[in-house]
Design an enzyme around this catalytic site. Structure first.
Site, PDB file in Angstrom:
ATOM      1  N   GLY A  12       6.124  10.850  12.655  1.00 53.61           N
ATOM      2  CA  GLY A  12       7.456  10.261  12.852  1.00 53.61           C
ATOM      3  C   GLY A  12       7.468   8.968  13.647  1.00 53.61           C
ATOM      4  O   GLY A  12       8.538   8.353  13.789  1.00 53.61           O
ATOM      5  N   GLY A  14       5.229   6.482  12.837  1.00 50.43           N
ATOM      6  CA  GLY A  14       4.513   5.517  12.001  1.00 50.43           C
ATOM      7  C   GLY A  14       5.466   4.498  11.395  1.00 50.43           C
ATOM      8  O   GLY A  14       6.665   4.457  11.717  1.00 50.43           O
ATOM      9  N   TYR A 146      -8.394   7.952   0.175  1.00 46.36           N
ATOM     10  CA  TYR A 146      -6.942   8.075   0.379  1.00 46.36           C
ATOM     11  C   TYR A 146      -6.256   8.440  -0.945  1.00 46.36           C
ATOM     12  O   TYR A 146      -5.434   9.359  -1.001  1.00 46.36           O
ATOM     13  CB  TYR A 146      -6.426   6.739   0.921  1.00 46.36           C
ATOM     14  CG  TYR A 146      -4.932   6.594   1.012  1.00 46.36           C
ATOM     15  CD1 TYR A 146      -4.177   7.340   1.915  1.00 46.36           C
ATOM     16  CD2 TYR A 146      -4.255   5.660   0.207  1.00 46.36           C
ATOM     17  CE1 TYR A 146      -2.792   7.170   2.012  1.00 46.36           C
ATOM     18  CE2 TYR A 146      -2.887   5.481   0.299  1.00 46.36           C
ATOM     19  CZ  TYR A 146      -2.156   6.243   1.201  1.00 46.36           C
ATOM     20  OH  TYR A 146      -0.798   6.065   1.298  1.00 46.36           O
ATOM     21  N   LYS A 150      -4.072  11.721  -2.178  1.00 46.28           N
ATOM     22  CA  LYS A 150      -2.698  11.593  -2.694  1.00 46.28           C
ATOM     23  C   LYS A 150      -2.556  12.342  -4.026  1.00 46.28           C
ATOM     24  O   LYS A 150      -1.563  13.020  -4.253  1.00 46.28           O
ATOM     25  CB  LYS A 150      -2.324  10.114  -2.848  1.00 46.28           C
ATOM     26  CG  LYS A 150      -2.092   9.416  -1.524  1.00 46.28           C
ATOM     27  CD  LYS A 150      -0.859   9.980  -0.840  1.00 46.28           C
ATOM     28  CE  LYS A 150      -0.843   9.751   0.643  1.00 46.28           C
ATOM     29  NZ  LYS A 150       0.205  10.473   1.358  1.00 46.28           N
TER      30      LYS A 150
HETATM   31  P1  NAD Z   1       1.480   5.085   9.337  1.00 48.80           P
HETATM   32  O1  NAD Z   1       0.000   5.015   9.446  1.00 48.80           O
HETATM   33  O2  NAD Z   1       2.276   3.929   9.800  1.00 48.80           O
HETATM   34  O3  NAD Z   1       2.027   6.374  10.070  1.00 48.80           O
HETATM   35  C1  NAD Z   1       1.371   7.606  10.020  1.00 48.80           C
HETATM   36  C2  NAD Z   1       1.615   8.308  11.335  1.00 48.80           C
HETATM   37  O4  NAD Z   1       0.860   9.507  11.305  1.00 48.80           O
HETATM   38  C3  NAD Z   1       1.144   7.499  12.558  1.00 48.80           C
HETATM   39  O5  NAD Z   1       2.202   7.340  13.474  1.00 48.80           O
HETATM   40  C4  NAD Z   1       0.014   8.330  13.134  1.00 48.80           C
HETATM   41  O6  NAD Z   1      -0.009   8.329  14.554  1.00 48.80           O
HETATM   42  C5  NAD Z   1       0.356   9.709  12.595  1.00 48.80           C
HETATM   43  N1  NAD Z   1      -0.826  10.576  12.523  1.00 48.80           N
HETATM   44  C6  NAD Z   1      -2.100  10.259  12.177  1.00 48.80           C
HETATM   45  N2  NAD Z   1      -2.883  11.343  12.268  1.00 48.80           N
HETATM   46  C7  NAD Z   1      -2.098  12.374  12.659  1.00 48.80           C
HETATM   47  C8  NAD Z   1      -2.327  13.738  12.922  1.00 48.80           C
HETATM   48  N3  NAD Z   1      -3.545  14.285  12.820  1.00 48.80           N
HETATM   49  N4  NAD Z   1      -1.269  14.499  13.305  1.00 48.80           N
HETATM   50  C9  NAD Z   1      -0.046  13.974  13.425  1.00 48.80           C
HETATM   51  N5  NAD Z   1       0.236  12.673  13.218  1.00 48.80           N
HETATM   52  C10 NAD Z   1      -0.788  11.885  12.830  1.00 48.80           C
HETATM   53  O7  NAD Z   1       1.811   5.430   7.814  1.00 48.80           O
HETATM   54  P2  NAD Z   1       3.173   5.190   7.027  1.00 48.80           P
HETATM   55  O8  NAD Z   1       3.042   3.888   6.368  1.00 48.80           O
HETATM   56  O9  NAD Z   1       4.332   5.463   7.880  1.00 48.80           O
HETATM   57  O10 NAD Z   1       3.011   6.296   5.893  1.00 48.80           O
HETATM   58  C11 NAD Z   1       3.725   7.507   5.884  1.00 48.80           C
HETATM   59  C12 NAD Z   1       3.428   8.228   4.576  1.00 48.80           C
HETATM   60  O11 NAD Z   1       3.818   7.397   3.480  1.00 48.80           O
HETATM   61  C13 NAD Z   1       1.942   8.534   4.362  1.00 48.80           C
HETATM   62  O12 NAD Z   1       1.814   9.754   3.661  1.00 48.80           O
HETATM   63  C14 NAD Z   1       1.483   7.416   3.467  1.00 48.80           C
HETATM   64  O13 NAD Z   1       0.380   7.800   2.698  1.00 48.80           O
HETATM   65  C15 NAD Z   1       2.711   7.193   2.620  1.00 48.80           C
HETATM   66  N6  NAD Z   1       2.751   5.847   2.044  1.00 48.80           N
HETATM   67  C16 NAD Z   1       2.969   4.761   2.810  1.00 48.80           C
HETATM   68  C17 NAD Z   1       3.015   3.499   2.217  1.00 48.80           C
HETATM   69  C18 NAD Z   1       3.247   2.252   3.020  1.00 48.80           C
HETATM   70  O14 NAD Z   1       3.148   1.149   2.459  1.00 48.80           O
HETATM   71  N7  NAD Z   1       3.580   2.340   4.300  1.00 48.80           N
HETATM   72  C19 NAD Z   1       2.832   3.382   0.837  1.00 48.80           C
HETATM   73  C20 NAD Z   1       2.559   4.517   0.090  1.00 48.80           C
HETATM   74  C21 NAD Z   1       2.553   5.766   0.694  1.00 48.80           C
HETATM   75  C1  AKB Z   2      -1.823   1.489   1.722  1.00 47.16           C
HETATM   76  O1  AKB Z   2      -2.000   0.276   1.477  1.00 47.16           O
HETATM   77  O2  AKB Z   2      -2.720   2.295   1.979  1.00 47.16           O
HETATM   78  C2  AKB Z   2      -0.418   2.006   1.612  1.00 47.16           C
HETATM   79  C3  AKB Z   2      -0.180   2.570   0.264  1.00 47.16           C
HETATM   80  C4  AKB Z   2       0.188   1.694  -0.848  1.00 47.16           C
HETATM   81  O3  AKB Z   2      -0.320   3.748   0.080  1.00 47.16           O
HETATM   82  N1  AKB Z   2       0.482   0.947   1.949  1.00 47.16           N
END
Ligand code: NAD
Ligand code: AKB
Length: 319
Positions: A12, A14, A146, A150
């Site tokens: 939460g 991130g 990764y 997914k």
């Molecule tokens: P992020 O890396 O910014 O946030 C992830 C959070 O998870 C971080 O705050 C981290 O401290 C926390 N974390 C890591 N290991 C942990 C653990 N063992 N226990 C609890 N918390 C832990 O990622 P995000 O961009 O906010 O992504 C959130 C979700 O959305 C992920 O599943 C990611 O794969 C997916 N996603 C994100 C994007 C993007 O562009 N941001 C794109 C596609 C998918």
């Molecule tokens: C990454 O680049 O890993 C993420 C995603 C597209 O899942 N932003």
């Protein structure tokens, strides 16, 4: 609006989790959103009344304790290791992403959680896809660890639905661009960094090469899609953990050209690193017509309106 009583958010703090948690607080009440992350402290932006608990998603006993104590009935599971950091340490990426997912599934079944959100990513794609408008039902052969986690997450959502009737939903997010929390180690992070560097130094060296076009989305649309999907009637849905989702696409030189409209002396150059190979395995654009048809999805932002908003917001904060 769905009548969730208590919502648990993992990851939460991130990039997505922090803005999603704030929006869930507005929608469902600050006292009804239990924000968790592995980080020690919650930033000031959340205010004093937010509920924050440090939780490692690999710790099942602590997860159970929180679910029981707060009588959680919905989970947004955002804790994960993203593609860049994941490729640097693939075994750790598997551990966190898969053990995290399995703990959430197990607890959700055990405690009869009403609905669970587990995001997927365009990283689920890889070898053998059409680069443009990759369809909903496409081959999934990711080349990053990764991406492997997914695909497994998507398939497990479907499995848990059929075997345990668990209402588990997910979106294949494209790269998310945002002005608040910084991204956490993905391949698309360059599309956020470029704004900070343009405003601070009028120059950016991109680790993604010229001509590499990737699907992207602005954070308000990411939050909107997540909440729309989690509030949709289950009878409308034809997919579970794997809805395609799209807004716009660009290559580094195209976002640089948009930024130049506001910062005319901004310059970009290129020094591709290991993330270039990951980016090249992903599609250039995504067909999200199934999400549009099933639950009425459409984005509000395009590349121009996103760029304007990012520059306005960040210019106020960065000197
Ligand atoms: P992020 O890396 O910014 O946030 C992830 C959070 O998870 C971080 O705050 C981290 O401290 C926390 N974390 C890591 N290991 C942990 C653990 N063992 N226990 C609890 N918390 C832990 O990622 P995000 O961009 O906010 O992504 C959130 C979700 O959305 C992920 O599943 C990611 O794969 C997916 N996603 C994100 C994007 C993007 O562009 N941001 C794109 C596609 C998918
Ligand atoms: C990454 O680049 O890993 C993420 C995603 C597209 O899942 N932003």
């Amino acid at each position: 609006m769905v009548n969730y009583k208590k919502i648990l958010v993992t990851g939460g703090l991130g990039q997505i989790g922090s803005e999603l948690s704030l929006e869930l607080q507005k929608r469902y009440g600050i006292e009804n959103v239990i924000i968790t992350d592995i980080k020690n402290e919650i930033p000031e932006v959340f205010g004093n009344n937010s509920i924050y608990i440090k939780l490692d998603v690999m710790d099942y006993a602590k997860l159970e304790e929180i679910i029981k104590k707060y009588e959680i009935d919905a989970i947004f599971h955002l804790a994960a290791i993203l593609s860049g950091r994941g490729e640097e340490n693939p075994f750790w990426c598997w551990d966190v992403n898969m053990n995290g997912n399995m703990n959430i599934f197990k607890a959700a079944i055990e405690y009869k959680i009403k609905r669970v959100f587990i995001p997927s990513s365009m990283a689920a794609w890889g070898i053998g896809i059409p680069k443009e408008n990759v369809p909903q039902d496409s081959v999934l052969r990711p080349t990053s660890m990764y991406g492997v986690t997914k695909v497994a997450g998507e398939k497990l959502c479907e499995y848990m639905f059929h075997k345990y009737n668990l209402d588990c939903r997910g979106l294949r997010y494209p790269g998310i661009i945002s002005s608040e929390a910084l991204p956490g180690g993905g391949t698309t992070d360059y599309a956020v960094e470029i704004f900070y560097e343009a405003i601070k130094n009028k120059k950016y060296t991109s680790y993604i090469d010229k001509g590499t076009k990737l699907p992207m989305m602005y954070m308000p649309d990411c939050i909107k899609a997540t909440i729309m999907l989690m509030e949709a009637d289950i009878n409308q849905l034809t997919c579970h953990g794997d809805y395609n989702l799209a807004a716009f696409s660009f290559a580094p030189e195209e976002i640089a050209a948009e930024i130049k409209k506001f910062i005319p002396d901004f310059e970009i150059d290129y020094k591709p690193d290991f993330r270039q190979k990951i980016a090249e395995s992903w599609p250039s654009s995504i067909d999200d017509s199934v999400a549009r048809k099933d639950w009425g999805w459409s984005p509000d932002y395009d590349i121009a309106t996103m760029t304007k908003d990012m520059i306005e917001k960040l210019s106020k904060r960065i000197k």
